[in-house]
Design an enzyme around this catalytic site. Structure first.
Site: not given
Ligand code: LLP
Length: 463
Positions: A278, A360, A391-392, A421
């Site tokens: 983390g 992300r 397409c967004e 990630y």
């Protein structure tokens, strides 16, 4: 993600909202070594290189978008973590950040262990020759099949996440005639200062077994009651992209107190604690991550102190950094396709990837840096939004970026700190082909995960 994310972002370069994180950098051609991997530099001809190879050459050979991973940097980070914690502790690289056979091989060579959280990750680690006893198996809902494979393979530890799982693993181990080493994942009630979706030690979420209400003590009781389980200790992971060590300290204290309670109740001193991963990295120049040796010192001291006051032998500590090892080692290379200045609004720069290779920004409001890497420019800074080709409208790569005003189609842009990630969370949205990961070292570039092809997509589609 940086904790300084702002909700909507500015509209113009000259109208920055209050609290905007930074003005344009003094020199757009400069590369802040905080966010770029170790061997990245701008060569005399203005082109940026990694591992001694210019990005223009890399783009020609491997295409864009693509992730380029600085192998020397990756190995150096592994060594820094191993060295910081020393021989009396264990470093497990969290495979979810990015896992491939080459990476497993490097981990093995550099003396790290690996944490996996699915059958797929387990098979990658085993296929690349990681000894099973150096593998930890995580997950809040491991299937019986996954548990069976892990026990059969002889993984060094399974991290138990629920009461059902304690019984399930005990049953399978008994069936297989094995005494399986395990840890219990506990939630210590820490609110980590990070995005809600990646904070994991407060009570109201799906992971682990709570300490506060006595559930963790009950889990220990049950695990100790199974002959087929060898309880090594407890595990606490408080979240991801955390800069403040305070949460780890509280977590370490509560975990040690649990060990003391276990000793008092059962007369058993559990030999291990795992404090999870983390640790945050620098995505932008505003982020200030801790070095592994600072982290090791802080954690080791707090555990030693707490153990001393509880009269416990200090347990063996393990940690599970993922992002802090692989995150800074890679950048994503894109080619600019279109530039759309919207009068009175903002300028959109579209690149040839997007949310399929880096989710992300859309998912966590994450901030990234970006630079023109195929040439230098003396043009004025222009504030843009770098977007992908999906397409967004939420398909944003970098929400607010300063790039030179003479930016043009065909220019290459690179987003640093995409090692963690990004490929591991990549998707085929819009039937995008997931980009390759290319390892670069000492003037050599090698594809370690190849680019998907349309044949790959069609192979799964049975008509
Ligand atoms: N150990 C456990 C038990 C974990 O669940 C995780 C991350 C790690 C270690 C490694 O954490 P790291 O050092 O990489 O922060 N997809 C999110 C991060 C989710 C992390 C989940 N667990 C992101 O893109 O930020």
């Amino acid at each position: 993600m940086s904790r300084s994310a702002h909700p909507a972002g500015p509209r113009h370069a000259d109208v920055l909202p209050e609290g905007h994180y930074s003005p344009p950098p003094a020199d757009l051609n400069a590369l802040d070594e905080k966010v770029w991997s170790r061997t990245v530099r701008r060569e005399d001809d203005g082109v940026v290189s990694v591992g001694g190879i210019e990005v223009t050459k890399l783009a020609e050979e491997f295409g864009t978008p693509a992730y380029f991973l600085d192998e020397e940097d990756f190995r150096a980070r592994c060594r820094a973590w191993a060295h910081a914690f020393g021989p009396d502790a264990d470093v497990f690289y969290a495979g979810k950040a990015f896992l491939s056979k080459a990476v497993v091989k490097w981990l093995k060579e550099e003396g790290l262990n690996v944490d996996v959280c699915s059958g797929g990750e387990l098979s990658t680690a085993l296929a690349a020759g990681m000894p099973a006893d150096r593998i930890a198996f995580h997950g809040n809902n491991k299937s019986e099949g996954e548990i069976r494979r892990a026990v059969e393979a002889g993984v060094g530890r399974i991290v138990l996440d629920s009461f059902q799982e304690i019984a399930r693993v005990a049953h399978i181990a008994r069936e297989l005639g094995v005494r399986q080493p395990v840890q219990i994942r506990v939630t210590v009630g820490v609110e980590a200062h990070t995005h809600e979706f990646i904070a994991t030690a407060h009570e109201d979420q799906k992971f682990g077994i709570a300490v506060a209400d006595g559930s963790a003590a009950e889990a220990v009781r049950r695990a100790l009651g199974h002959d087929s389980l060898e309880l090594l200790g407890v595990h606490s992971h408080i979240g991801s992209q955390i800069f403040d060590m305070a949460g780890f300290e509280v977590s370490a204290k509560r975990v040690v107190r649990l060990l003391a309670a276990v000793r008092d109740e059962h007369g058993v001193e559990l030999p291990e604690i795992d404090l999870g991963g983390g640790l945050g990295i620098a995505y932008t120049s505003n982020d200030d991550p801790r070095e592994p040796h600072e982290i090791a010192k802080a954690l080791t001291e707090i555990v030693a102190r707490e153990c001393e006051s509880a009269g416990l032998r200090a347990p063996r500590i393990s940690v599970e950094p993922g992002r802090a090892i692989v995150g800074p080692t890679a950048f994503t290379l894109y080619e600019v396709g279109t530039i759309k200045p919207l009068e009175g609004l903002r300028t959109y720069v579209s690149v040839d990837g997007g949310m399929s290779d880096n989710i992300r920004t859309a998912l966590y409001d994450a901030e990234y840096s970006i630079a023109l890497v195929s040439r230098t420019s003396d043009a004025e800074p222009m504030l843009v939004r770098v977007v992908g080709k999906h397409c967004e409208s939420g398909d944003i790569v970098v929400k607010d970026a300063f790039l030179p005003a003479d930016l043009a189609p065909g220019d290459l842009l690179a987003v640093p700190a995409t090692g963690a990630y990004c490929r591991s969370m990549a998707s085929n949205y819009n039937h995008a082909l997931r980009p390759p990961v290319v390892a670069v070292r000492d003037g050599q570039a090698r594809v370690i995960v190849r680019r998907e092809t349309e044949e790959d997509l069609l192979r799964l589609d049975l008509g």
